[in-house]
Design a protein around this motif. Structure first.
Motif, PDB file in Angstrom:
ATOM      1  N   GLU A  40      30.757  68.686  22.039  1.00 55.20           N
ATOM      2  CA  GLU A  40      31.510  68.029  23.188  1.00 55.20           C
ATOM      3  C   GLU A  40      30.831  67.972  24.493  1.00 55.20           C
ATOM      4  N   PRO A  41      30.515  66.689  24.900  1.00 53.47           N
ATOM      5  CA  PRO A  41      29.931  66.522  26.114  1.00 53.47           C
ATOM      6  C   PRO A  41      30.558  67.233  27.281  1.00 53.47           C
ATOM      7  N   PRO A  42      29.946  67.596  28.432  1.00 51.08           N
ATOM      8  CA  PRO A  42      30.637  68.123  29.583  1.00 51.08           C
ATOM      9  C   PRO A  42      31.305  67.185  30.394  1.00 51.08           C
ATOM     10  N   PRO A  43      32.234  67.668  31.381  1.00 53.89           N
ATOM     11  CA  PRO A  43      33.005  66.854  32.051  1.00 53.89           C
ATOM     12  C   PRO A  43      32.244  65.796  32.981  1.00 53.89           C
ATOM     13  N   THR A  44      31.119  66.281  33.493  1.00 52.54           N
ATOM     14  CA  THR A  44      30.303  65.501  34.202  1.00 52.54           C
ATOM     15  C   THR A  44      28.705  65.634  33.863  1.00 52.54           C
ATOM     16  N   ARG A  45      27.927  64.753  34.351  1.00 50.40           N
ATOM     17  CA  ARG A  45      26.360  64.708  34.049  1.00 50.40           C
ATOM     18  C   ARG A  45      25.987  66.087  34.182  1.00 50.40           C
ATOM     19  N   LEU A  46      25.199  66.403  33.164  1.00 50.17           N
ATOM     20  CA  LEU A  46      24.484  67.882  33.160  1.00 50.17           C
ATOM     21  C   LEU A  46      23.152  67.669  34.426  1.00 50.17           C
ATOM     22  N   THR A  47      22.926  68.942  35.180  1.00 50.45           N
ATOM     23  CA  THR A  47      21.977  68.780  35.885  1.00 50.45           C
ATOM     24  C   THR A  47      20.611  69.660  35.401  1.00 50.45           C
ATOM     25  N   GLU A  48      20.813  70.414  34.181  1.00 51.69           N
ATOM     26  CA  GLU A  48      19.708  71.123  33.518  1.00 51.69           C
ATOM     27  C   GLU A  48      19.937  70.543  32.103  1.00 51.69           C
ATOM     28  N   TYR A  64      25.576  61.789  29.671  1.00 58.09           N
ATOM     29  CA  TYR A  64      26.004  63.089  30.208  1.00 58.09           C
ATOM     30  C   TYR A  64      24.874  64.064  30.334  1.00 58.09           C
ATOM     31  N   LEU A  65      23.572  63.286  29.963  1.00 52.51           N
ATOM     32  CA  LEU A  65      22.516  64.342  29.849  1.00 52.51           C
ATOM     33  C   LEU A  65      21.762  63.944  31.412  1.00 52.51           C
ATOM     34  N   PRO A  66      20.822  64.955  31.663  1.00 50.01           N
ATOM     35  CA  PRO A  66      20.258  65.370  33.044  1.00 50.01           C
ATOM     36  C   PRO A  66      19.364  63.961  33.381  1.00 50.01           C
ATOM     37  N   LEU A  67      19.475  63.274  34.789  1.00 51.40           N
ATOM     38  CA  LEU A  67      18.574  62.239  35.240  1.00 51.40           C
ATOM     39  C   LEU A  67      17.082  62.798  35.055  1.00 51.40           C
ATOM     40  N   HIS A  68      16.026  62.086  34.858  1.00 51.42           N
ATOM     41  CA  HIS A  68      14.487  62.133  34.916  1.00 51.42           C
ATOM     42  C   HIS A  68      14.091  63.466  34.451  1.00 51.42           C
ATOM     43  N   PHE A  69      14.676  63.965  33.085  1.00 45.13           N
ATOM     44  CA  PHE A  69      14.135  65.310  32.635  1.00 45.13           C
ATOM     45  C   PHE A  69      12.983  65.064  31.434  1.00 45.13           C
ATOM     46  N   VAL A  70      12.907  63.756  30.797  1.00 41.04           N
ATOM     47  CA  VAL A  70      12.394  63.685  29.582  1.00 41.04           C
ATOM     48  C   VAL A  70      10.753  63.346  30.287  1.00 41.04           C
ATOM     49  N   ASP A  71       9.906  64.007  29.510  1.00 44.24           N
ATOM     50  CA  ASP A  71       8.468  63.770  29.413  1.00 44.24           C
ATOM     51  C   ASP A  71       8.051  62.968  28.417  1.00 44.24           C
ATOM     52  N   LEU A  72       8.384  63.215  27.173  1.00 44.76           N
ATOM     53  CA  LEU A  72       8.306  62.414  25.996  1.00 44.76           C
ATOM     54  C   LEU A  72       9.579  62.050  25.248  1.00 44.76           C
ATOM     55  N   LEU A  73       9.592  60.657  25.170  1.00 48.96           N
ATOM     56  CA  LEU A  73      10.868  60.049  24.324  1.00 48.96           C
ATOM     57  C   LEU A  73      10.379  59.653  23.108  1.00 48.96           C
ATOM     58  N   LEU A  74      10.720  60.283  21.936  1.00 48.68           N
ATOM     59  CA  LEU A  74      10.397  59.641  20.721  1.00 48.68           C
ATOM     60  C   LEU A  74      11.485  58.919  20.005  1.00 48.68           C
ATOM     61  N   LEU A  75      11.373  57.870  19.816  1.00 47.85           N
ATOM     62  CA  LEU A  75      12.469  56.913  19.185  1.00 47.85           C
ATOM     63  C   LEU A  75      12.242  56.510  17.884  1.00 47.85           C
ATOM     64  N   ASP A  76      12.986  57.215  17.114  1.00 46.56           N
ATOM     65  CA  ASP A  76      12.886  56.807  15.551  1.00 46.56           C
ATOM     66  C   ASP A  76      14.376  56.297  15.020  1.00 46.56           C
ATOM     67  N   PRO A  77      14.529  55.095  15.506  1.00 48.87           N
ATOM     68  CA  PRO A  77      15.980  54.752  15.025  1.00 48.87           C
ATOM     69  C   PRO A  77      15.841  54.211  13.687  1.00 48.87           C
ATOM     70  N   PRO A 111      17.076  56.124  32.244  1.00 43.53           N
ATOM     71  CA  PRO A 111      17.539  57.009  33.309  1.00 43.53           C
ATOM     72  C   PRO A 111      17.116  58.276  33.082  1.00 43.53           C
ATOM     73  N   LEU A 112      16.977  58.764  31.668  1.00 42.61           N
ATOM     74  CA  LEU A 112      16.595  60.103  31.443  1.00 42.61           C
ATOM     75  C   LEU A 112      15.231  60.504  31.713  1.00 42.61           C
ATOM     76  N   LEU A 113      14.371  59.355  31.665  1.00 48.93           N
ATOM     77  CA  LEU A 113      12.867  59.590  31.668  1.00 48.93           C
ATOM     78  C   LEU A 113      12.298  59.704  33.089  1.00 48.93           C
ATOM     79  N   LYS A 114      11.169  61.114  33.094  1.00 46.42           N
ATOM     80  CA  LYS A 114      10.576  60.965  34.406  1.00 46.42           C
ATOM     81  C   LYS A 114       9.522  59.638  34.747  1.00 46.42           C
ATOM     82  N   PRO A 115       9.293  59.523  35.753  1.00 48.94           N
ATOM     83  CA  PRO A 115       8.245  58.457  36.048  1.00 48.94           C
ATOM     84  C   PRO A 115       7.095  58.360  35.363  1.00 48.94           C
ATOM     85  N   SER A 116       6.425  59.557  35.049  1.00 48.07           N
ATOM     86  CA  SER A 116       5.307  59.821  34.213  1.00 48.07           C
ATOM     87  C   SER A 116       5.601  59.944  32.765  1.00 48.07           C
TER      88      SER A 116
END
Length: 326
Positions: A40-48, A64-77, A111-116
């Motif tokens: 179950e997702p939280p009521p608001t967007r997580l900070t961590e 609901y996931l924190p903004l700008h926390f991902v260093d590597l996004l691996l998409l295997d849809p 929106p979840l990605l870090k600038p780097s």
């Protein structure tokens, strides 16, 4: 992929050979591991970010996931083809419809990605048009890795499909690429020596002569998991730990966050844990979520990655040499 594209069919449990090492779940495993899943997702967007396996729809959870926390996004849809996943069957769409769906996926996670951050998108030849269209509109495309997929039967009416692609992208010009961490150790067929007898760019060992080379975008050293490998599961499109390890080592540092929203049986999270990275995975099928959690348990006991020894990746079919050096 999309619920309207899937039909559910009953699955038959395979009969395993005596030496089969495929990871399977018992009822005790299921009862023990289910409480670990986030549902179950939280009521608001997580900070961590949570280091966990989420059982749910990744597009829903993205809000609901924190903004700008991902260093590597691996998409295997799911690729744009006909495929069954644990009773759910997906069917090939038009290129236009698949591109539209993939764009929705990608824009949900930006929106979840870090600038780097770095982004890797997996696909086959038919999905490539969609991947390029979507990736080029949001990211800087750095390269396209093609890896040899040696399994599969041939076709009587077409060339056998023996490769898949991974598109390497970044969000900006500021990104990580640890080239020294992903060297490939190859056998030297014709060793060359300098005038004084010194080996040129290779090393002699009791098991043969080897050279450590920089990686290219053509990978012929990947073995798809099969029944006698300890990492094997019953997931129909499981990526090998060796393949995922290359991506993680090249594009993250220890302690970075690796995010896989189409986790499958958990290869990305498992490898991230083995390599000292933080991980978060989302999977819509509960059985695969539980397999991921079981593999994470096993990784706590054994952190070995087949084909990765002494800090380098060994070319295929050098298992005996790897064992001799452990």
């Amino acid at each position: 992929m999309v619920s309207s594209q899937a039909q559910v069919y009953p699955t038959r449990q395979p009969v395993r050979a005596p030496m089969n090492r495929t990871i399977e779940l018992t009822e005790d495993d299921r009862d023990r591991l289910r409480p670990r899943l986030l549902r179950e997702p939280p009521p608001t967007r997580l900070t961590e970010p949570p280091q966990a396996t989420i059982h749910g729809n990744c597009l829903h959870w993205a809000h609901y996931l924190p903004l700008h926390f991902v260093d590597l996004l691996l998409l295997d849809p799911p690729y744009n083809l006909n495929k069954a996943f644990n009773g759910q069957k997906f069917f090939r769409q038009t290129v236009e419809n698949y591109t539209q769906w993939l764009n929705e996926v990608v824009t949900s996670f930006i929106p979840l990605l870090k600038p780097s951050a770095s982004i890797y998108i997996c696909g086959d030849w038919f999905s490539s048009t969609s991947i390029f269209t979507v990736a080029s509109s949001h990211f800087i495309i750095r390269n396209r890795i093609t890896w040899e997929r040696e399994k599969g039967r041939g076709s009587r009416t077409n060339w056998k499909n023996a490769s898949e692609d991974i598109w390497f992208c970044t969000l900006s010009e500021n990104y990580i690429f640890n080239v020294e961490a992903v060297k490939l150790r190859r056998k030297v067929v014709a060793p060359y020596r300098l005038a004084d007898g010194t080996p040129k760019d290779w090393r002699p060992t009791q098991q043969g002569n080897f050279r450590d080379t920089y990686p290219s975008n053509l990978w012929t050293d990947i073995t798809i998991p099969f029944w006698s490998m300890a990492e094997n599961t019953n997931h129909p499109t499981q990526k090998s730990e060796k393949l995922i390890a290359k991506l993680i080592l090249a594009s993250t540092n220890p302690g970075d966050w690796v995010f896989d929203p189409f986790l499958g049986s958990g290869t990305t999270s498992t490898v991230a844990k083995k390599l000292g990275r933080h991980y978060l995975g989302i999977e819509i099928d509960e059985e695969y979520c539980l397999l991921a959690e079981k593999r994470l348990e096993l990784a706590h006991v054994d952190s070995a990655i087949q084909g990765y020894v002494d800090g380098v990746f060994w070319e295929r079919n050098t298992l005996a040499v790897q064992k001799a050096r452990r």
